[in-house]
Motif scaffolding. Structure first.
Motif, PDB file in Angstrom:
ATOM      1  N   TYR A 150      -7.333   2.661  -5.621  1.00  0.00           N
ATOM      2  CA  TYR A 150      -7.039   1.912  -4.341  1.00  0.00           C
ATOM      3  C   TYR A 150      -7.542   1.223  -4.186  1.00  0.00           C
ATOM      4  O   TYR A 150      -8.571   1.532  -4.001  1.00  0.00           O
ATOM      5  N   CYS A 151      -7.528   0.278  -3.520  1.00  0.00           N
ATOM      6  CA  CYS A 151      -8.295  -1.376  -2.960  1.00  0.00           C
ATOM      7  C   CYS A 151      -7.660  -1.983  -1.566  1.00  0.00           C
ATOM      8  O   CYS A 151      -6.170  -1.386  -1.985  1.00  0.00           O
ATOM      9  N   ASP A 152      -8.102  -0.844  -0.408  1.00  0.00           N
ATOM     10  CA  ASP A 152      -7.264  -1.211   0.851  1.00  0.00           C
ATOM     11  C   ASP A 152      -6.333  -0.835   1.004  1.00  0.00           C
ATOM     12  O   ASP A 152      -5.117  -1.025   1.562  1.00  0.00           O
ATOM     13  N   GLY A 153      -5.783   0.266   0.329  1.00  0.00           N
ATOM     14  CA  GLY A 153      -4.780   0.772   0.317  1.00  0.00           C
ATOM     15  C   GLY A 153      -3.830   0.604  -0.776  1.00  0.00           C
ATOM     16  O   GLY A 153      -2.436   1.459  -0.828  1.00  0.00           O
ATOM     17  N   LYS A 154      -4.075  -0.402  -1.591  1.00  0.00           N
ATOM     18  CA  LYS A 154      -3.610  -0.924  -2.311  1.00  0.00           C
ATOM     19  C   LYS A 154      -3.589  -0.311  -3.876  1.00  0.00           C
ATOM     20  O   LYS A 154      -4.463  -0.374  -4.010  1.00  0.00           O
TER      21      LYS A 154
ATOM     22  N   GLU B 187     -12.083   3.380  -4.320  1.00  0.00           N
ATOM     23  CA  GLU B 187     -11.133   4.475  -4.014  1.00  0.00           C
ATOM     24  C   GLU B 187     -10.437   5.595  -5.360  1.00  0.00           C
ATOM     25  O   GLU B 187      -9.181   4.722  -5.486  1.00  0.00           O
TER      26      GLU B 187
ATOM     27  N   TYR C  63      -8.293  -6.806 -10.200  1.00  0.00           N
ATOM     28  CA  TYR C  63      -9.852  -5.905 -10.144  1.00  0.00           C
ATOM     29  C   TYR C  63     -10.257  -4.816 -11.677  1.00  0.00           C
ATOM     30  O   TYR C  63     -10.863  -3.967 -11.204  1.00  0.00           O
TER      31      TYR C  63
ATOM     32  N   MET D 228     -13.620  -2.205  -1.289  1.00  0.00           N
ATOM     33  CA  MET D 228     -13.418  -0.980  -2.033  1.00  0.00           C
ATOM     34  C   MET D 228     -13.263   0.035  -2.479  1.00  0.00           C
ATOM     35  O   MET D 228     -11.820  -0.291  -2.442  1.00  0.00           O
TER      36      MET D 228
END
Length: 140
Positions: A47-51, A3, A77, A1
């Protein structure tokens, strides 16, 4: 997901600088110059998984003009609508709601920006006019 966040404290400056320093538009910017440009702008990150996987920023006087700069999405991405979501976050940023003219320069992403109301001014420059900006309440 994915963000999208306009929280400048989340921006991974080393990651963003490494990407931008290798881009065709960086113009030989130093790390210090990049950090200063982010400090003086309205940044957005994806961000994806905090990255962090994407970045964009806007330089603006918050009233008359906004300049979209340094938009990128990590190659792994792309084609997920991330750049579009970052643009939406900037266009709806509370401190940029009174901006009437949005400008940017791009050699290759005109189709993306046209979907967000930007029109070609030249082969390089594009502009979006928000006719409703002056109808919104003043910032102060």
């Amino acid at each position: 997901m994915i963000e999208i966040s306009t929280d400048r404290t989340r921006i991974d400056l080393p990651y963003c600088y490494a990407f931008i320093a290798a881009s065709y538009w960086s113009g030989g910017r130093t790390r210090g110059e990049f950090d200063r440009s982010v400090e003086m702008s309205f940044p957005v990150g994806a961000y994806c998984d905090g990255k962090q996987v994407g970045f964009a920023r806007v330089v603006s006087d918050q009233i008359a003009i906004a300049y979209v700069a340094d938009v990128f999405v990590d190659p792994g991405y792309r084609r997920r609508g991330i750049a579009a979501k970052m643009l939406d976050a900037l266009h709806t940023h509370p401190e940029l709601q009174r901006v009437k003219r949005w400008m940017l320069a791009t050699h290759d992403m005109q189709p993306l920006y046209r979907q967000h109301g930007y029109e070609d001014l030249s082969d390089l420059m594009m502009m979006r006019v928000d006719e409703d900006a002056q109808k919104r309440g003043p910032l102060r």
